[in-house]
Design an enzyme around this catalytic site. Sequence first.
Site, short mmCIF file in Angstrom:
data_model
loop_
_atom_site.label_atom_id
_atom_site.label_comp_id
_atom_site.label_asym_id
_atom_site.label_seq_id
_atom_site.Cartn_x
_atom_site.Cartn_y
_atom_site.Cartn_z
N ASN A 45 -25.79 -10.33 -10.86
CA ASN A 45 -27.06 -9.80 -11.37
C ASN A 45 -27.80 -10.92 -12.08
OD1 ASN A 45 -28.70 -7.33 -11.85
ND2 ASN A 45 -28.48 -7.99 -13.98
N GLU A 46 -29.00 -11.20 -11.62
CA GLU A 46 -29.86 -12.17 -12.30
C GLU A 46 -29.07 -13.40 -12.73
OE1 GLU A 46 -31.79 -9.84 -15.39
OE2 GLU A 46 -33.45 -9.44 -14.04
N GLU A 77 -36.28 -4.76 -8.73
CA GLU A 77 -36.28 -4.02 -10.00
C GLU A 77 -37.67 -4.04 -10.60
OE1 GLU A 77 -33.51 -5.24 -13.03
OE2 GLU A 77 -31.93 -5.58 -11.57
N TRP A 105 -36.32 -4.12 -23.98
CA TRP A 105 -35.88 -5.43 -24.46
C TRP A 105 -37.00 -6.28 -25.05
CZ3 TRP A 105 -38.69 -8.31 -21.06
CH2 TRP A 105 -38.85 -7.82 -19.75
N PHE A 127 -32.87 3.18 -24.35
CA PHE A 127 -34.30 3.47 -24.48
C PHE A 127 -35.12 2.93 -23.32
CE2 PHE A 127 -32.75 3.96 -28.82
CZ PHE A 127 -33.28 5.21 -29.12
N HIS A 128 -34.45 2.47 -22.28
CA HIS A 128 -35.16 1.95 -21.09
C HIS A 128 -35.59 3.14 -20.23
CE1 HIS A 128 -36.08 -0.45 -17.57
NE2 HIS A 128 -35.85 -1.55 -18.26
C1 GAL Z 1 -32.97 -6.56 -15.60
C2 GAL Z 1 -31.50 -6.41 -15.29
C3 GAL Z 1 -31.08 -4.97 -15.32
C4 GAL Z 1 -31.60 -4.30 -16.56
C5 GAL Z 1 -33.09 -4.46 -16.59
C6 GAL Z 1 -33.74 -3.80 -17.76
O1 GAL Z 1 -33.30 -7.84 -16.03
O2 GAL Z 1 -31.21 -6.94 -14.03
O3 GAL Z 1 -29.67 -4.91 -15.30
O4 GAL Z 1 -31.02 -4.87 -17.68
O5 GAL Z 1 -33.40 -5.82 -16.67
O6 GAL Z 1 -35.14 -4.01 -17.74
#
Ligand code: GAL
Length: 690
Positions: free
Chosen positions: A157-158, A311, A319, A361-362
């Site tokens: 992931n990333e 995504e 964040w 909270f996402h």
């Molecule tokens: C991305 C990440 C995801 C999640 C997401 C939240 O950067 O790949 O796992 O954390 O951000 O915005």
Amino acid sequence: MRSRSHGLNAVTEQTGLLFGADYNPEQWPEETWPEDIRLMQQAGINLVTLGVFSWARLQPTEGTWNFGWLDRILALLEEGNIKVCLATPTASPPPWLGHRYPSTLPTDATGTTLWYGARNQFSPSSAVYRSAARQVTAALAERYGKHPAVVMWHVGNELGQISYDDEAAGAFRTWLLRRYGSLGNLNTAWGTTFWSQGYSTWEEILPPRTAPYLHNPTQVLDFKRFTSESLLKLFTEERDIIRQHSPDVPVTTNLMGFFRGADYFSFAGETDLIGNNWYTDPAQPQTWELGALTHDLCRGLAKGQPWLLMESAASAVNWRPHNSAKEPGALLVDSLSALARGSDGICFFQFRQSAFGAERFHSAVVPLAGEDTRVFREVAELGCRLQDLRLLAGAPAPSRIAVLFDWDSWWAAESPDCPTDRLGVLDQLQAYYRPLLRRGLYVEVVHPSAALDRFDLVLVPSLFLLKDEDAAALTSWVSQGGTAVVGPFSGLADSNGHLREGRFPSVLADLLGVSGEEWRPLADNVVLDFMELGPASRSVGTGQLPDALEASVWSEDLRLHGPGAAAVATFTSGPLARKPAVVRNVHGSGTAWYVGCDVPAAALGYIVGAALTEAGITSPVVGELPHDVELATRAGFYFLLNHSPEPRTVTLTEQSVDLLTGEAHGLHVSLDPYGALVLKHSFDHIENGN
Ligand code: GAL
């Protein structure tokens, strides 16, 4: 050889445009899974990314495996006709790995260990981590490589973790030995006669760990290159294992756009399709511009072929320090921007909002409040719109305009010893891109070594580091009829980051018709006026530079060089009075512009406009678009997207028909607040891309 476009096309031929989300069923009791699938179907979702953070669930201890839950959810998804992008869970190793093998943990530049309890707690150079990652990858690929629901693989992931640990130091030395062949060569490349840095044995060489003062810039640059290659190696190691067991399923990873930590041009050569994450900041409505540029980077990485938005957020993220929600309608507008710029689908992070953990909270497709919510309805509405747009799947999205960009140069230009921190590479890129956005034109962001023959205009907003051969290729492309616009502080450094001797930018002086002797960042409160000169600029017949011109950040002491050069604007006061600020040079059958200072947006608009005229590229818009309206063109469709809460009107150069309603539009088109229209040109049109 596999082709990237083939990778994505192979999927969309089965599914049409992709519409999906990260799905983390391990966070929920199994009883909720059938309900999840019902909601996916209701929203029109046809792809979920599964298992990204499931390593501890799959391998609870070093010797035990637990695949039952994954077998069951895959079967349910298959039954529900939802395809799966199956992830290797290697971005977040289970605590047992770090506990038992501390060498797998990364350290920062101060030597502090970064512990488990979050995610990404691995050193890309750790042999133990890599072996464990290969093992879990092989276990998944063997078991699910031919599963009918699995249409794509998602590695890690990333990928972006940096580590300065001892094992990383050893791997860095090996990398340097391969690059330089001898300690003597390394000492020369790093310029270690400066500040008594000469190395007498390989063991002395370290990553650029925290030090008393400025680091050696070439050491820093090489460590960034090394880290990027180490991350890519993590990808290719897992990819190769997957391919053994799942040869027909494309393998990719989710990139992060203009992410500093890895050179995505090198990733683009290894993934089967370009997948990228993009998170608009709803509190900063103009971030759509960076979003558009990021999508155009993906367009360039995919060589004008489709790519995939892997995504995005349905509403707020968690964040940023203060996380605004998306306004009603913004989800559709943001998503269509990616689609119009070449994405063959829209995916969200994530399907169901987490009730616990660091992303509680996402936002998500299904909020904790359930399906009777604005967000879920807007996602479902987008699902319907994607059905209407299904004929876009597989449609290439090439451009006639290239923006040259290079991670190496970005890294080198951000060295703290450079003359200013106010000429940011990304800021420059956006400044040169904005005049195109205002005209409804789009670009491919490509590497300086890319073949330029399919482009008519090349923008070089900022290439501090430029290889001789890439400078020569650009020069020769212009001499054969191309048009280029080059921004300040470009062409100065070689691939070691050493400044070239002689008047700058020596490797581009013939192309640009200019040479300089001093960089002069401007002190606070100092502005340099400059003005248009006469005929040189008018000769291109596109109006005049605005009257009030001033540079406030950066200037260069330049003079003309060669017979084809003319100053378009000169400084009128101060130490550079009468010296050129903007130069246009006729080189062979082409033209190059050099902008030797930070020019105001209106002046850059004029310069880019003049270069567009010279390149024979026309805009589909009369005048300029409002700053919050986006127009992107794909496969003969105009996507008109209003990123603001106010209604907007735009004037197009030709009539069009609404794709959905069939309604005919005149030249003036009105957009509702956060409104999105997809219009078909009413007659055949030579678009920006063809
Ligand atoms: C991305 C990440 C995801 C999640 C997401 C939240 O950067 O790949 O796992 O954390 O951000 O915005």
